[in-house]
Design a protein around this motif. Structure first.
Motif, PDB file in Angstrom:
ATOM      1  N   LEU A 106       0.823  -1.208   0.000  1.00 17.90           N
ATOM      2  CA  LEU A 106       0.000   0.000   0.000  1.00 17.90           C
ATOM      3  C   LEU A 106       0.858   1.259   0.000  1.00 17.90           C
ATOM      4  N   ARG A 107       2.036   1.173   0.592  1.00 19.31           N
ATOM      5  CA  ARG A 107       2.881   2.354   0.714  1.00 19.31           C
ATOM      6  C   ARG A 107       3.297   2.894  -0.653  1.00 19.31           C
ATOM      7  N   THR A 108       3.616   2.016  -1.589  1.00 21.72           N
ATOM      8  CA  THR A 108       4.112   2.463  -2.895  1.00 21.72           C
ATOM      9  C   THR A 108       3.091   3.301  -3.662  1.00 21.72           C
ATOM     10  N   PRO A 109       1.862   2.785  -3.893  1.00 20.61           N
ATOM     11  CA  PRO A 109       0.899   3.627  -4.616  1.00 20.61           C
ATOM     12  C   PRO A 109       0.470   4.865  -3.839  1.00 20.61           C
ATOM     13  N   LEU A 110       0.388   4.755  -2.522  1.00 23.12           N
ATOM     14  CA  LEU A 110       0.009   5.922  -1.724  1.00 23.12           C
ATOM     15  C   LEU A 110       1.078   7.012  -1.815  1.00 23.12           C
ATOM     16  N   THR A 111       2.338   6.602  -1.808  1.00 23.41           N
ATOM     17  CA  THR A 111       3.426   7.575  -1.952  1.00 23.41           C
ATOM     18  C   THR A 111       3.370   8.240  -3.318  1.00 23.41           C
ATOM     19  N   ALA A 112       3.096   7.428  -4.350  1.00 26.42           N
ATOM     20  CA  ALA A 112       3.007   7.987  -5.705  1.00 26.42           C
ATOM     21  C   ALA A 112       1.843   8.959  -5.821  1.00 26.42           C
ATOM     22  N   ILE A 113       0.697   8.586  -5.238  1.00 28.10           N
ATOM     23  CA  ILE A 113      -0.475   9.472  -5.305  1.00 28.10           C
ATOM     24  C   ILE A 113      -0.189  10.784  -4.577  1.00 28.10           C
ATOM     25  N   ARG A 114       0.402  10.702  -3.407  1.00 26.54           N
ATOM     26  CA  ARG A 114       0.674  11.918  -2.641  1.00 26.54           C
ATOM     27  C   ARG A 114       1.693  12.803  -3.362  1.00 26.54           C
ATOM     28  N   GLY A 115       2.765  12.177  -3.872  1.00 30.12           N
ATOM     29  CA  GLY A 115       3.792  12.957  -4.557  1.00 30.12           C
ATOM     30  C   GLY A 115       3.259  13.684  -5.774  1.00 30.12           C
ATOM     31  N   ASN A 116       2.467  12.977  -6.566  1.00 22.43           N
ATOM     32  CA  ASN A 116       1.923  13.599  -7.774  1.00 22.43           C
ATOM     33  C   ASN A 116       0.860  14.639  -7.437  1.00 22.43           C
ATOM     34  N   ALA A 117       0.106  14.389  -6.364  1.00 21.78           N
ATOM     35  CA  ALA A 117      -0.889  15.380  -5.948  1.00 21.78           C
ATOM     36  C   ALA A 117      -0.219  16.671  -5.489  1.00 21.78           C
ATOM     37  N   GLU A 118       0.915  16.544  -4.801  1.00 19.37           N
ATOM     38  CA  GLU A 118       1.642  17.734  -4.369  1.00 19.37           C
ATOM     39  C   GLU A 118       2.177  18.528  -5.565  1.00 19.37           C
ATOM     40  N   ILE A 119       2.601  17.814  -6.592  1.00 17.26           N
ATOM     41  CA  ILE A 119       3.079  18.495  -7.805  1.00 17.26           C
ATOM     42  C   ILE A 119       1.940  19.256  -8.473  1.00 17.26           C
ATOM     43  N   LEU A 120       0.740  18.650  -8.456  1.00 20.79           N
ATOM     44  CA  LEU A 120      -0.411  19.300  -9.085  1.00 20.79           C
ATOM     45  C   LEU A 120      -0.812  20.587  -8.367  1.00 20.79           C
ATOM     46  N   GLU A 121      -0.358  20.769  -7.139  1.00 17.54           N
ATOM     47  CA  GLU A 121      -0.680  22.003  -6.414  1.00 17.54           C
ATOM     48  C   GLU A 121       0.047  23.220  -6.985  1.00 17.54           C
ATOM     49  N   ASP A 122       1.050  22.967  -7.809  1.00 17.17           N
ATOM     50  CA  ASP A 122       1.792  24.086  -8.419  1.00 17.17           C
ATOM     51  C   ASP A 122       0.897  24.773  -9.454  1.00 17.17           C
ATOM     52  N   PRO A 123       0.530  26.033  -9.237  1.00 17.40           N
ATOM     53  CA  PRO A 123      -0.363  26.721 -10.188  1.00 17.40           C
ATOM     54  C   PRO A 123       0.276  26.981 -11.543  1.00 17.40           C
ATOM     55  N   ASP A 124       1.595  26.968 -11.611  1.00 15.69           N
ATOM     56  CA  ASP A 124       2.293  27.256 -12.870  1.00 15.69           C
ATOM     57  C   ASP A 124       2.600  25.998 -13.675  1.00 15.69           C
ATOM     58  N   LEU A 125       2.060  24.864 -13.232  1.00 15.55           N
ATOM     59  CA  LEU A 125       2.338  23.608 -13.928  1.00 15.55           C
ATOM     60  C   LEU A 125       1.687  23.626 -15.318  1.00 15.55           C
ATOM     61  N   PRO A 126       2.444  23.312 -16.380  1.00 16.70           N
ATOM     62  CA  PRO A 126       1.872  23.298 -17.730  1.00 16.70           C
ATOM     63  C   PRO A 126       0.735  22.281 -17.843  1.00 16.70           C
ATOM     64  N   PRO A 127      -0.240  22.549 -18.691  1.00 12.95           N
ATOM     65  CA  PRO A 127      -1.404  21.642 -18.831  1.00 12.95           C
ATOM     66  C   PRO A 127      -1.015  20.218 -19.167  1.00 12.95           C
ATOM     67  N   GLU A 128      -0.015  20.044 -20.070  1.00  5.71           N
ATOM     68  CA  GLU A 128       0.349  18.684 -20.460  1.00  5.71           C
ATOM     69  C   GLU A 128       0.963  17.914 -19.281  1.00  5.71           C
ATOM     70  N   GLU A 131      -1.866  16.933 -16.907  1.00  3.57           N
ATOM     71  CA  GLU A 131      -2.571  15.751 -17.405  1.00  3.57           C
ATOM     72  C   GLU A 131      -1.776  14.486 -17.124  1.00  3.57           C
ATOM     73  N   LYS A 132      -0.445  14.566 -17.267  1.00  3.28           N
ATOM     74  CA  LYS A 132       0.416  13.411 -17.014  1.00  3.28           C
ATOM     75  C   LYS A 132       0.332  12.970 -15.552  1.00  3.28           C
ATOM     76  N   PHE A 133       0.470  13.928 -14.622  1.00  2.00           N
ATOM     77  CA  PHE A 133       0.462  13.576 -13.214  1.00  2.00           C
ATOM     78  C   PHE A 133      -0.932  13.142 -12.753  1.00  2.00           C
ATOM     79  N   THR A 134      -1.969  13.706 -13.341  1.00  2.00           N
ATOM     80  CA  THR A 134      -3.332  13.272 -13.034  1.00  2.00           C
ATOM     81  C   THR A 134      -3.535  11.824 -13.463  1.00  2.00           C
ATOM     82  N   SER A 135      -2.993  11.493 -14.643  1.00  2.00           N
ATOM     83  CA  SER A 135      -3.097  10.123 -15.147  1.00  2.00           C
ATOM     84  C   SER A 135      -2.392   9.139 -14.220  1.00  2.00           C
TER      85      SER A 135
END
Length: 316
Positions: A106-128, A131-135
């Motif tokens: 469980l730790r591996t996917p949860l870590t990946a979800i949290r890490g990518n969710a934190e990246i998505l918090e960046d308002p300057d993140l390009p749309p593409e 979409e990659k991190f959301t996927s």
């Protein structure tokens, strides 16, 4: 006069004669009682020593039949208790390892979800990139769902106490065809060529469970063949057993102990299994189902390449 005196003294004479006999009898009774009770006292001491934690042998010594019977009963009871204690220790260790494995998985996917969710918090993140991190988050969430579903399935199978009268005659050819039909979209997407050959005697079992086991094996084989590869479901009867073989022409499982394949969360190739969506529980589920049908399952590497999973279930 003499006769009268003799008659008067006769009870005393009898008493004097009986007294030593009674004394001897009493002493002999004490000795015999002691000898008879000694094996029982020895058995009592052994029981007390065992209760105190000492290692004690309850082997009969042949001195008293009843004591020997009790010793044999105690020996059987101690053997049973020790076996139950060993089972409890193994079960406790297994559960501890299982919890540890689940936490790790469980730790591996949860870590990946949290890490990518934190990246998505960046308002300057390009749309593409967004979409990659959301996927990635969606994919890891789906893997978590599969893992939880497999865990629930495994627990349900191991806790299943279906009575014998609830089982039914199962046509394995029909089950195999149903599995192929159900998996057709997945098999077509992976360009897998599947064939069903042979016939096997019917078995007494749970049709849905057997379908689930065969589905796992066929779907697992489709993960590790090249596009255009082949999967063969071979049915046969041998020595009172109905045999199902699921063969593929993939890469096989390498130079490892085949028994490890059926352990929970075991992966012959961890990275590839994760990339193809495996949870490491599929083969453990299969083994639990086959064990519940008093059957056996084993795996071998084929000489020409690929893997062969062999199931044998008692025929009707």
């Amino acid at each position: 006069m003499f006769v009268c005196e003799l008659l008067y003294e006769l009870p005393w004479i009898s008493f004097l004669l009986i007294l030593p006999v009674a004394a001897i009898t009493f002493v002999l009774s004490l000795i015999i009682g002691y000898l008879l009770a000694e094996p029982l006292r020895l058995l009592l001491r052994k029981v007390r020593a065992y209760r105190a934690g000492a290692s004690v042998s309850f082997e009969p010594d042949g001195r008293l039949y009843e004591a020997d019977e009790l010793s044999e009963a105690m020996d059987a009871l101690v053997t049973k208790l020790e076996a139950q204690q060993a089972d409890l220790i193994r079960e406790g260790r297994r559960q501890s390892e299982f919890v540890s494995d689940v936490a790790h998985e469980l730790r591996t996917p949860l870590t990946a979800i949290r890490g990518n969710a934190e990246i998505l918090e960046d308002p300057d993140l390009p749309p593409e990139m967004r979409e990659k991190f959301t996927s990635i988050i969606v994919g890891e969430s789906e893997r978590l769902t599969r893992l939880v579903n497999d865990l629930l399935t495994l627990q349900r199978i191991e806790d299943d106490d279906t009575p014998a009268e609830a089982l039914a005659r199962v046509d394995l050819r029909e089950v195999a065809q149903n599995v192929v039909d159900t998996l057709h979209p997945i098999l077509a997407e992976r360009e897998a060529n599947v064939a069903i050959i042979g016939e096997a005697p019917d078995v007494l079992g749970n049709r849905d469970r057997l379908k689930e086991a065969l589905t796992n094996l066929v779907e697992n084989a489709s993960r590790f063949i090249e596009p255009g590869g082949h999967i063969t479901i071979a049915l046969s009867g041998l020595h009172g057993s109905s045999v199902i073989q699921v063969k593929d022409d993939g890469t096989g499982f390498g130079d490892i102990d085949p028994n490890l394949l059926f352990g929970r969360f075991y992966r012959a190739d961890t990275s590839r299994a994760r990339n193809t969506g495996g949870t490491g529980l599929g083969l453990a589920i299969v083994k639990s189902i086959i064990d519940a049908h008093d059957g056996t399952i084993e795996a071998v590497n084929l000489p020409e390449g690929g893997a062969n999973f062999i199931i044998a279930i008692p025929s009707i």
